[in-house]
Design a protein around this motif. Structure first.
Motif, PDB file in Angstrom:
ATOM      1  N   THR A 501      34.030  41.775  43.990  1.00 36.10           N
ATOM      2  CA  THR A 501      35.052  40.729  43.950  1.00 36.10           C
ATOM      3  C   THR A 501      36.341  41.331  43.414  1.00 36.10           C
ATOM      4  O   THR A 501      36.362  41.860  42.293  1.00 36.10           O
ATOM      5  CB  THR A 501      34.609  39.560  43.051  1.00 36.10           C
ATOM      6  N   ASP A 502      37.429  41.272  44.203  1.00 34.19           N
ATOM      7  CA  ASP A 502      38.673  41.889  43.759  1.00 34.19           C
ATOM      8  C   ASP A 502      39.494  40.916  42.914  1.00 34.19           C
ATOM      9  O   ASP A 502      39.080  39.790  42.630  1.00 34.19           O
ATOM     10  CB  ASP A 502      39.456  42.459  44.942  1.00 34.19           C
ATOM     11  N   ARG A 503      40.697  41.336  42.515  1.00 39.14           N
ATOM     12  CA  ARG A 503      41.524  40.533  41.609  1.00 39.14           C
ATOM     13  C   ARG A 503      41.971  39.218  42.247  1.00 39.14           C
ATOM     14  O   ARG A 503      42.255  38.249  41.536  1.00 39.14           O
ATOM     15  CB  ARG A 503      42.760  41.337  41.190  1.00 39.14           C
ATOM     16  N   LYS A 504      42.068  39.205  43.561  1.00 37.05           N
ATOM     17  CA  LYS A 504      42.477  37.983  44.263  1.00 37.05           C
ATOM     18  C   LYS A 504      41.283  37.115  44.628  1.00 37.05           C
ATOM     19  O   LYS A 504      41.418  36.153  45.380  1.00 37.05           O
ATOM     20  CB  LYS A 504      43.266  38.355  45.523  1.00 37.05           C
ATOM     21  N   LYS A 505      40.110  37.470  44.109  1.00 35.43           N
ATOM     22  CA  LYS A 505      38.858  36.733  44.323  1.00 35.43           C
ATOM     23  C   LYS A 505      38.350  36.835  45.751  1.00 35.43           C
ATOM     24  O   LYS A 505      37.558  36.007  46.202  1.00 35.43           O
ATOM     25  CB  LYS A 505      39.012  35.260  43.921  1.00 35.43           C
ATOM     26  N   ASN A 506      38.795  37.843  46.480  1.00 41.64           N
ATOM     27  CA  ASN A 506      38.188  38.137  47.777  1.00 41.64           C
ATOM     28  C   ASN A 506      36.826  38.787  47.547  1.00 41.64           C
ATOM     29  O   ASN A 506      36.651  39.566  46.603  1.00 41.64           O
ATOM     30  CB  ASN A 506      39.068  39.087  48.598  1.00 41.64           C
ATOM     31  N   ILE A 507      35.879  38.484  48.429  1.00 49.66           N
ATOM     32  CA  ILE A 507      34.554  39.093  48.360  1.00 49.66           C
ATOM     33  C   ILE A 507      34.485  40.217  49.376  1.00 49.66           C
ATOM     34  O   ILE A 507      34.667  40.008  50.576  1.00 49.66           O
ATOM     35  CB  ILE A 507      33.442  38.063  48.667  1.00 49.66           C
ATOM     36  N   CYS A 518      35.983  41.882  54.347  1.00 49.35           N
ATOM     37  CA  CYS A 518      36.662  41.180  53.259  1.00 49.35           C
ATOM     38  C   CYS A 518      36.629  39.686  53.556  1.00 49.35           C
ATOM     39  O   CYS A 518      37.141  39.247  54.598  1.00 49.35           O
ATOM     40  CB  CYS A 518      38.094  41.671  53.124  1.00 49.35           C
ATOM     41  N   LEU A 519      36.036  38.902  52.661  1.00 53.91           N
ATOM     42  CA  LEU A 519      35.913  37.460  52.838  1.00 53.91           C
ATOM     43  C   LEU A 519      36.894  36.761  51.916  1.00 53.91           C
ATOM     44  O   LEU A 519      36.828  36.894  50.695  1.00 53.91           O
ATOM     45  CB  LEU A 519      34.490  37.003  52.513  1.00 53.91           C
ATOM     46  N   THR A 520      37.834  35.997  52.517  1.00 53.39           N
ATOM     47  CA  THR A 520      38.844  35.273  51.758  1.00 53.39           C
ATOM     48  C   THR A 520      38.589  33.782  51.874  1.00 53.39           C
ATOM     49  O   THR A 520      38.504  33.243  52.990  1.00 53.39           O
ATOM     50  CB  THR A 520      40.255  35.603  52.277  1.00 53.39           C
ATOM     51  N   ALA A 521      38.455  33.106  50.738  1.00 53.98           N
ATOM     52  CA  ALA A 521      38.160  31.673  50.753  1.00 53.98           C
ATOM     53  C   ALA A 521      39.331  30.884  51.324  1.00 53.98           C
ATOM     54  O   ALA A 521      40.490  31.138  51.001  1.00 53.98           O
ATOM     55  CB  ALA A 521      37.838  31.200  49.343  1.00 53.98           C
ATOM     56  N   THR A 522      39.022  29.903  52.203  1.00 58.39           N
ATOM     57  CA  THR A 522      40.018  28.993  52.762  1.00 58.39           C
ATOM     58  C   THR A 522      39.626  27.562  52.379  1.00 58.39           C
ATOM     59  O   THR A 522      38.796  27.355  51.492  1.00 58.39           O
ATOM     60  CB  THR A 522      40.099  29.157  54.286  1.00 58.39           C
ATOM     61  N   SER A 523      40.184  26.594  53.042  1.00 57.57           N
ATOM     62  CA  SER A 523      39.879  25.201  52.724  1.00 57.57           C
ATOM     63  C   SER A 523      38.464  24.840  53.159  1.00 57.57           C
ATOM     64  O   SER A 523      37.867  25.500  54.022  1.00 57.57           O
ATOM     65  CB  SER A 523      40.890  24.267  53.402  1.00 57.57           C
ATOM     66  N   ASN A 524      37.941  23.770  52.563  1.00 49.38           N
ATOM     67  CA  ASN A 524      36.622  23.228  52.937  1.00 49.38           C
ATOM     68  C   ASN A 524      35.497  24.247  52.782  1.00 49.38           C
ATOM     69  O   ASN A 524      34.537  24.251  53.560  1.00 49.38           O
ATOM     70  CB  ASN A 524      36.644  22.669  54.367  1.00 49.38           C
ATOM     71  N   ASN A 525      35.663  25.147  51.813  1.00 47.74           N
ATOM     72  CA  ASN A 525      34.604  26.111  51.514  1.00 47.74           C
ATOM     73  C   ASN A 525      34.304  27.052  52.674  1.00 47.74           C
ATOM     74  O   ASN A 525      33.193  27.541  52.828  1.00 47.74           O
ATOM     75  CB  ASN A 525      33.320  25.373  51.100  1.00 47.74           C
ATOM     76  N   ASN A 526      35.320  27.298  53.500  1.00 46.17           N
ATOM     77  CA  ASN A 526      35.192  28.260  54.594  1.00 46.17           C
ATOM     78  C   ASN A 526      35.807  29.597  54.179  1.00 46.17           C
ATOM     79  O   ASN A 526      36.466  29.699  53.133  1.00 46.17           O
ATOM     80  CB  ASN A 526      35.873  27.730  55.855  1.00 46.17           C
ATOM     81  N   PHE A 527      35.614  30.576  55.045  1.00 42.16           N
ATOM     82  CA  PHE A 527      36.096  31.916  54.725  1.00 42.16           C
ATOM     83  C   PHE A 527      36.740  32.568  55.941  1.00 42.16           C
ATOM     84  O   PHE A 527      36.230  32.451  57.061  1.00 42.16           O
ATOM     85  CB  PHE A 527      34.956  32.807  54.232  1.00 42.16           C
ATOM     86  N   ALA A 528      37.870  33.241  55.711  1.00 43.91           N
ATOM     87  CA  ALA A 528      38.455  34.124  56.711  1.00 43.91           C
ATOM     88  C   ALA A 528      37.850  35.501  56.514  1.00 43.91           C
ATOM     89  O   ALA A 528      37.724  35.972  55.387  1.00 43.91           O
ATOM     90  CB  ALA A 528      39.967  34.179  56.556  1.00 43.91           C
ATOM     91  N   VAL A 529      37.454  36.132  57.621  1.00 42.14           N
ATOM     92  CA  VAL A 529      36.747  37.406  57.557  1.00 42.14           C
ATOM     93  C   VAL A 529      37.663  38.504  58.082  1.00 42.14           C
ATOM     94  O   VAL A 529      38.100  38.428  59.233  1.00 42.14           O
ATOM     95  CB  VAL A 529      35.447  37.352  58.382  1.00 42.14           C
TER      96      VAL A 529
END
Length: 529
Positions: A501-507, A518-529
């Protein structure tokens, strides 16, 4: 703590806040193939502009960080055998073995001086720029003039020079003689030592005077006014080892941390504060184990002149290198954790070890008797927590003892990954599943082989498995349970090898064959990959 890949024959630490030492991959090597004028190095010097000048037996090289500019007898140098280099004003003075002193300014040879014999060393002594020579004692350079000052003439070749206080000059002759001069070059004392040809002289931060000689490293005792003004003192215990006592020693420099680099004909010695040492040679990336000269530049990089080329150790790498030569270190490390500013705790195949930065020592940390010796470090804990079978323990940093904290109702072995949640629960990934502890109770959450764990910004635990994909675990406090969601569809890869988990909370997800995601949280508990 995520289990680190076992390293077979050595251990590398990146130590961002600690002074350290070196390893093979971090010696930059330069030879004639890289543009160096010749391989056998005589001396190294850095001028005020940062350029590195390298004197060899067949010419002079100037290094600007990218390329070499070479000077030889064929393009204007008076003689190609270089003994010493020194900058004064805008002039780089080059002392040569035929007695010539070439002056280089703006990359051009503009003036040549000639002594009656070979120039050996150029040094600033008591505000005088002196040149030691084979047959004429000292020459001096002043106001762009090169001359022979008034002095008593001796039939001894003068070599290395060292100022003593503000009034004395110690000089080592190449034929086993030592001389003491006052600041006016009046001879105060002279004597010979058997089999004591000196390469260089050095004063360390403790004001000890060292002579690097063909007969090993020598500590000198200086007593001006005594009948025996210069004598050899016993070597301190930390310097009394091979090759310092059995091999010709050519040069010595001291680091800011009190460690020493010592050049010998049998390798480069790094002697650490506290007495530990390592000897580097060809197998570690040096051009040759025969060291002719050492030089610390303004950036504290070490330049090593050898008989077969030049090497550079870059101090800013902050890398430490250990092998089983380090006595208690066994090359069986599988994980580590930092404990304060002065220690690293190592998880090894034979238990726990402590490495102390000050003493450079490894010490085993015993676990309480009566149980299995299969500890695991709990990642991110301070003080460090340790899991061992059915116990959670704490490492007391002051006493260096492992103290019991909690006895679990289930013994677990084969720990591969660990993590402590902000709620105090400890997650343990093993060969046969993921477990969570809540004080003494142990709950099994997933039945798969676990490879990695990380905590996201919402407090959820992400779990990587060997061949069963990616999962997210949420603590359900109201139910006292754990909710799991299979996240494998995000990356479409089931063989997970690393999570972060990086400083921006990306997984970040590292996979065996599919690369990194790299998984970035978006709205509604979804993720941009």
């Amino acid at each position: 703590m995520q289990l680190l890949r076992k390293i077979g024959s050595f251990l590398l630490f990146t130590l961002s806040a600690i002074n350290s030492f070196s390893q093979q991959a971090f010696f930059n090597k330069f030879t004639i193939q890289d543009g160096l004028v010749a391989n056998p190095i005589r001396c190294v010097y850095q001028d005020s502009k940062g350029f590195i000048w390298i004197g060899t037996i067949d010419g002079l090289s100037k290094y600007d960080g990218y390329k070499f500019t070479n000077y030889t007898a064929s393009n204007g140098l008076s003689h190609s055998y270089i003994n010493s280099i020194f900058e004064v004003g805008n002039n780089v003075l080059v002392g040569e073995n035929n007695g010539s002193v070439d002056v280089i300014r703006n990359n051009s040879i503009i003036k040549v001086y000639k002594a009656g014999s070979a120039i050996n060393f150029i040094e600033r002594i008591h505000d005088r720029l002196l040149f030691s020579s084979d047959e004429n004692g000292f020459y001096e350079f002043k106001k762009d003039s090169f001359f022979l000052p008034r002095q008593k003439n001796f039939d001894h070749a003068h070599g290395a020079m060292l100022a003593l206080g503000d009034s004395l000059l110690l000089t080592a002759a190449v034929d086993n003689y030592f001389f003491l001069y006052d600041k006016n070059l009046n001879l105060a004392w002279a004597s010979t030592f058997f089999n004591f040809t000196v390469h260089s002289l050095f004063r360390d931060s403790k004001q000890r005077i060292w002579a690097c000689s063909m007969n090993g490293l020598k500590l000198l005792a200086i007593k001006p006014g005594d009948e025996q003004a210069v004598s050899v003192a016993p070597l301190p215990a930390e310097f009394n080892f091979d090759p310092l006592i059995t091999s010709p020693v050519t040069s010595i420099v001291e680091e800011e941390d009190g460690s020493f680099w010592i050049g010998t004909y049998k390798g480069l010695v790094h002697l650490f504060k506290g007495g530990r040492f390592h000897v580097y040679n060809e197998k570690d990336g040096l051009p040759s184990g025969r060291i002719n000269s050492l030089y610390l530049d303004k950036e504290k990089n070490l330049w090593i002149g050898t008989s077969l080329g030049l090497a550079k150790w870059v101090s800013k790498n902050n890398i430490a290198f250990f092998t089983t030569e380090s006595q208690d270190f066994r090359s069986d490390v599988v994980g580590l954790s930092v404990s304060g500013n002065q220690k690293v705790i190592l998880l090894t195949d034979h238990g726990l070890q402590e490495f102390n930065f000050d003493t450079k020592e490894f010490k085993d940390i015993p676990l309480p008797a009566g149980g299995p010796q299969q500890p695991a470090l709990i990642a991110g804990t301070s003080p460090i927590l340790v899991h061992n079978a059915d116990r959670i323990m704490m490492l007391d940093n002051k006493t260096n003892k492992v103290l019991p904290v909690e006895k679990l109702d289930t013994a677990l072995t084969g720990i591969l990954a660990t993590l402590q949640h902000s709620q105090g629960k400890i997650f343990l990934g093993t060969f046969d599943g993921l477990y969570a502890t809540n004080k003494s109770s142990v709950t099994k959450i997933l039945p798969y082989r676990i490879t990695s764990l990380t905590l996201d910004g919402n407090g959820d635990v992400w779990v990587g498995t060997w061949v069963s994909g990616l999962y997210r675990v949420t603590i359900n406090n109201s139910q006292g349970s754990y909710d799991t969601v299979n996240m494998t569809s995000l990356i479409k890869e089931k063989q997970i090898r690393g999570l972060f988990t990086d400083r921006k909370k990306n997984i970040w997800v590292g996979t065996r064959y599919g690369g990194a995601f790299c998984l970035t949280a978006t709205s509604n508990n979804n993720f941009a990959v």
